[in-house]
Scaffold this motif. Structure first.
Motif, PDB file in Angstrom:
ATOM      1  N   LEU A  22      -6.647  11.386   7.275  1.00 32.29           N
ATOM      2  CA  LEU A  22      -6.752  10.003   6.829  1.00 32.29           C
ATOM      3  C   LEU A  22      -5.394   9.310   6.916  1.00 32.29           C
ATOM      4  N   PRO A  23      -5.349   8.058   7.347  1.00 33.82           N
ATOM      5  CA  PRO A  23      -4.067   7.363   7.500  1.00 33.82           C
ATOM      6  C   PRO A  23      -3.452   6.977   6.162  1.00 33.82           C
ATOM      7  N   ASN A  24      -2.143   6.755   6.178  1.00 35.23           N
ATOM      8  CA  ASN A  24      -1.383   6.277   5.015  1.00 35.23           C
ATOM      9  C   ASN A  24      -1.190   7.312   3.924  1.00 35.23           C
ATOM     10  N   VAL A  25      -1.706   8.520   4.098  1.00 30.88           N
ATOM     11  CA  VAL A  25      -1.623   9.546   3.053  1.00 30.88           C
ATOM     12  C   VAL A  25      -1.123  10.841   3.681  1.00 30.88           C
ATOM     13  N   HIS A  26      -0.192  11.492   3.010  1.00 27.49           N
ATOM     14  CA  HIS A  26       0.293  12.782   3.486  1.00 27.49           C
ATOM     15  C   HIS A  26      -0.849  13.796   3.459  1.00 27.49           C
ATOM     16  N   PRO A  27      -1.004  14.625   4.503  1.00 27.73           N
ATOM     17  CA  PRO A  27      -2.095  15.603   4.522  1.00 27.73           C
ATOM     18  C   PRO A  27      -2.134  16.502   3.301  1.00 27.73           C
ATOM     19  N   GLY A  28      -0.958  16.873   2.786  1.00 27.82           N
ATOM     20  CA  GLY A  28      -0.936  17.745   1.607  1.00 27.82           C
ATOM     21  C   GLY A  28      -1.594  17.114   0.404  1.00 27.82           C
ATOM     22  N   SER A  29      -1.334  15.816   0.183  1.00 29.30           N
ATOM     23  CA  SER A  29      -1.948  15.114  -0.940  1.00 29.30           C
ATOM     24  C   SER A  29      -3.455  15.001  -0.753  1.00 29.30           C
ATOM     25  N   ALA A  30      -3.870  14.649   0.471  1.00 25.48           N
ATOM     26  CA  ALA A  30      -5.303  14.486   0.737  1.00 25.48           C
ATOM     27  C   ALA A  30      -6.051  15.808   0.593  1.00 25.48           C
ATOM     28  N   ILE A  31      -5.480  16.882   1.131  1.00 22.18           N
ATOM     29  CA  ILE A  31      -6.151  18.180   1.050  1.00 22.18           C
ATOM     30  C   ILE A  31      -6.150  18.693  -0.389  1.00 22.18           C
ATOM     31  N   GLY A  32      -5.073  18.431  -1.125  1.00 24.51           N
ATOM     32  CA  GLY A  32      -5.032  18.860  -2.524  1.00 24.51           C
ATOM     33  C   GLY A  32      -6.144  18.235  -3.348  1.00 24.51           C
ATOM     34  N   GLU A  55       0.823  -1.198   0.000  1.00 18.91           N
ATOM     35  CA  GLU A  55       0.000   0.000   0.000  1.00 18.91           C
ATOM     36  C   GLU A  55       0.866   1.260   0.000  1.00 18.91           C
ATOM     37  N   ALA A  56       1.992   1.196   0.687  1.00 19.79           N
ATOM     38  CA  ALA A  56       2.871   2.367   0.761  1.00 19.79           C
ATOM     39  C   ALA A  56       3.431   2.732  -0.600  1.00 19.79           C
ATOM     40  N   GLU A  57       3.533   1.750  -1.495  1.00 23.44           N
ATOM     41  CA  GLU A  57       4.076   2.008  -2.818  1.00 23.44           C
ATOM     42  C   GLU A  57       3.040   2.598  -3.772  1.00 23.44           C
ATOM     43  N   LYS A  58       1.782   2.499  -3.415  1.00 21.18           N
ATOM     44  CA  LYS A  58       0.739   3.030  -4.288  1.00 21.18           C
ATOM     45  C   LYS A  58       0.712   4.548  -4.228  1.00 21.18           C
ATOM     46  N   SER A  59       0.170   5.098  -5.253  1.00 17.35           N
ATOM     47  CA  SER A  59       0.001   6.551  -5.273  1.00 17.35           C
ATOM     48  C   SER A  59      -0.958   6.975  -4.176  1.00 17.35           C
ATOM     49  N   HIS A  60      -0.637   8.099  -3.526  1.00 18.82           N
ATOM     50  CA  HIS A  60      -1.531   8.627  -2.508  1.00 18.82           C
ATOM     51  C   HIS A  60      -2.911   8.913  -3.086  1.00 18.82           C
ATOM     52  N   TYR A  61      -2.942   9.396  -4.298  1.00 22.81           N
ATOM     53  CA  TYR A  61      -4.229   9.719  -4.904  1.00 22.81           C
ATOM     54  C   TYR A  61      -5.044   8.470  -5.211  1.00 22.81           C
ATOM     55  N   VAL A  62      -4.393   7.394  -5.588  1.00 22.73           N
ATOM     56  CA  VAL A  62      -5.107   6.143  -5.819  1.00 22.73           C
ATOM     57  C   VAL A  62      -5.712   5.642  -4.522  1.00 22.73           C
ATOM     58  N   LEU A  63      -4.945   5.723  -3.439  1.00 25.36           N
ATOM     59  CA  LEU A  63      -5.455   5.302  -2.138  1.00 25.36           C
ATOM     60  C   LEU A  63      -6.664   6.144  -1.730  1.00 25.36           C
ATOM     61  N   LEU A  64      -6.607   7.431  -1.994  1.00 24.28           N
ATOM     62  CA  LEU A  64      -7.717   8.304  -1.627  1.00 24.28           C
ATOM     63  C   LEU A  64      -8.973   7.982  -2.430  1.00 24.28           C
ATOM     64  N   LEU A  65      -8.808   7.783  -3.731  1.00 22.95           N
ATOM     65  CA  LEU A  65      -9.964   7.511  -4.583  1.00 22.95           C
ATOM     66  C   LEU A  65     -10.565   6.144  -4.311  1.00 22.95           C
ATOM     67  N   GLN A  66      -9.794   5.263  -3.673  1.00 27.15           N
ATOM     68  CA  GLN A  66     -10.322   3.961  -3.289  1.00 27.15           C
ATOM     69  C   GLN A  66     -10.984   3.994  -1.916  1.00 27.15           C
ATOM     70  N   ASN A  67     -10.903   5.130  -1.249  1.00 31.05           N
ATOM     71  CA  ASN A  67     -11.452   5.277   0.091  1.00 31.05           C
ATOM     72  C   ASN A  67     -12.867   5.843  -0.006  1.00 31.05           C
ATOM     73  N   ALA A  68     -13.864   5.031   0.371  1.00 32.35           N
ATOM     74  CA  ALA A  68     -15.260   5.466   0.248  1.00 32.35           C
ATOM     75  C   ALA A  68     -15.546   6.672   1.130  1.00 32.35           C
ATOM     76  N   ASP A  69     -14.966   6.705   2.332  1.00 31.56           N
ATOM     77  CA  ASP A  69     -15.186   7.844   3.223  1.00 31.56           C
ATOM     78  C   ASP A  69     -14.699   9.129   2.584  1.00 31.56           C
ATOM     79  N   PHE A  70     -13.530   9.072   1.941  1.00 31.54           N
ATOM     80  CA  PHE A  70     -12.988  10.265   1.297  1.00 31.54           C
ATOM     81  C   PHE A  70     -13.916  10.751   0.178  1.00 31.54           C
ATOM     82  N   LEU A  71     -14.483   9.838  -0.577  1.00 31.02           N
ATOM     83  CA  LEU A  71     -15.371  10.221  -1.669  1.00 31.02           C
ATOM     84  C   LEU A  71     -16.628  10.908  -1.141  1.00 31.02           C
ATOM     85  N   TYR A  72     -17.164  10.427  -0.016  1.00 29.48           N
ATOM     86  CA  TYR A  72     -18.328  11.092   0.570  1.00 29.48           C
ATOM     87  C   TYR A  72     -17.952  12.473   1.110  1.00 29.48           C
TER      88      TYR A  72
END
Length: 361
Positions: free
Chosen positions: A255-265, A119-136
């Motif tokens: 959100l865990p596993n993702v840098h705040p900057g990527s998630a907020i962006g 999971e750490a090797e995946k793109s932060h954005y891919v992890l976010l888009l796979q997160n249902a909570d983030f999408l809501y």
């Protein structure tokens, strides 16, 4: 306008990232209060700008002053912001705790080829888009931004058209909306601590719908009270939209596993897409139905989604940050450790932790 708006939006993402880091250090919600400064400043600027336009002053001078103030405040913010080492340590703690919990759930094994490493090797954005909570969160942010931009763009036109108000009286309607939004944002952090974000989102959705409906029916009220009822509706709408976007950015940043900057962006990209759709939708609907009031009715129907999607938002625990896997370590200790290092002092307590946190990103 593009050259003016681009750095403004860039500053928004940066400032929200810094605010989330401050939340991690303080271990309590703060982002809503940070956002409270915006509507207060916008309300003051709208009233002052309306008065200056009524007095015959042009917009060039106003934009020049606004740009100069923005540049000065940005430089001051950069000077007092977190250093790279502090940011790395704070976000490292945040992610390291999640990995530690992940390892403990795998019977204490620390296999570098485990799912955590994959999971750490995946793109932060891919992890976010796979997160249902983030999408809501993104959907609520999109709708809130759509409603906010629809008000900021068209509410002055609405008051001028249906109440035959002058520039100053119409600007007051906008000012009431922004002031009520600002006050509720300063109260929003405590509301979130007391009731949790899910309940707050419920009341956000209700207030937005009720406020817009009051504003829509206000022109039918007696002439002596109609504009004041409209102001009241605009204020309720501002109260409802107040904490939506700050809570979305704060929740995404933790959100865990993702840098705040990527998630907020990414959250900002989804959220501020609504600010593009909102004014266009209201303008097109107004032309289609030959009525701005009818266009606002369409807006009410769409903004019901805030209340509907709020049921999909996960509950927060009584300790707001516990559900976000924020560090159980002392952020103050780590920050103090960095200050010792900057002054050349040795710190045997946290030195090993800091190296792990820096490398965890």
């Amino acid at each position: 306008m593009t050259s003016y708006s681009f750095p403004c939006v860039y500053n928004v993402v940066s400032m929200n990232g810094i605010a989330v880091l401050t939340e991690m250090v303080a271990e309590k919600p703060l982002l809503s209060s940070y956002h409270g400064c915006y509507p207060i400043a916008a309300a003051i600027a709208s009233v002052v700008g309306g008065a200056l336009n009524s007095a015959g002053y042009g917009a060039v001078g106003v934009f020049s002053v606004a740009s100069s103030i923005t540049m000065i405040l940005s430089c001051i913010g950069c000077y007092f912001s977190y250093s790279f080492e502090q940011e790395t340590s704070i976000t490292g703690i945040h992610n390291d705790d999640h990995h530690a919990e992940h390892d403990s759930n795998n019977d204490g094994t620390n296999d570098d080829s485990s799912d955590g490493s994959i999971e750490a090797e995946k793109s932060h954005y891919v992890l976010l888009l796979q997160n249902a909570d983030f999408l809501y969160f993104g959907l609520i942010g999109f709708l809130a931004s759509m409603g906010e931009s629809g008000m900021t763009t068209w509410v002055i036109v609405y008051f001028d058209r249906y109440f035959d108000a002058g520039t100053l009286a119409s600007s007051i309607g906008f000012g009431v909306f922004m002031i009520c939004m600002g006050i509720c944002r300063f109260l929003g952090d405590k509301m979130r601590e007391w009731y949790g974000r899910k309940t707050v989102f419920h009341y956000n959705g209700i207030l937005v719908v009720v406020g817009l409906m009051v504003m829509i029916i206000s022109p039918s009220a007696p002439d002596a009270f109609d504009i004041y009822i409209g102001y009241f509706g605009a204020g309720l709408t501002g109260m409802g939209l107040a904490t939506c976007i700050p809570t979305v950015f704060s929740s995404a940043g933790h959100l865990p596993n993702v840098h705040p900057g990527s998630a907020i962006g990414l959250a900002a990209a989804m959220t501020y897409s609504g600010s593009i759709v909102g004014p266009i939708l209201l303008g097109g609907a107004s032309q289609l139905f030959h009525s701005l009031r009818s266009a606002y009715i369409l807006n009410v129907v769409l903004l019901c989604g805030i209340f509907i999607f709020s049921f999909k938002i996960p509950e927060e625990t009584s300790k707001w940050y516990a559900s976000e896997d924020i560090s159980s370590h002392s952020h103050a200790e780590v920050t103090q450790s960095l200050l010792h290092q900057e002054h050349g002092e040795a710190d045997t307590t946290n030195s090993s932790h800091n190296s792990i946190y820096r490398n965890s990103l």
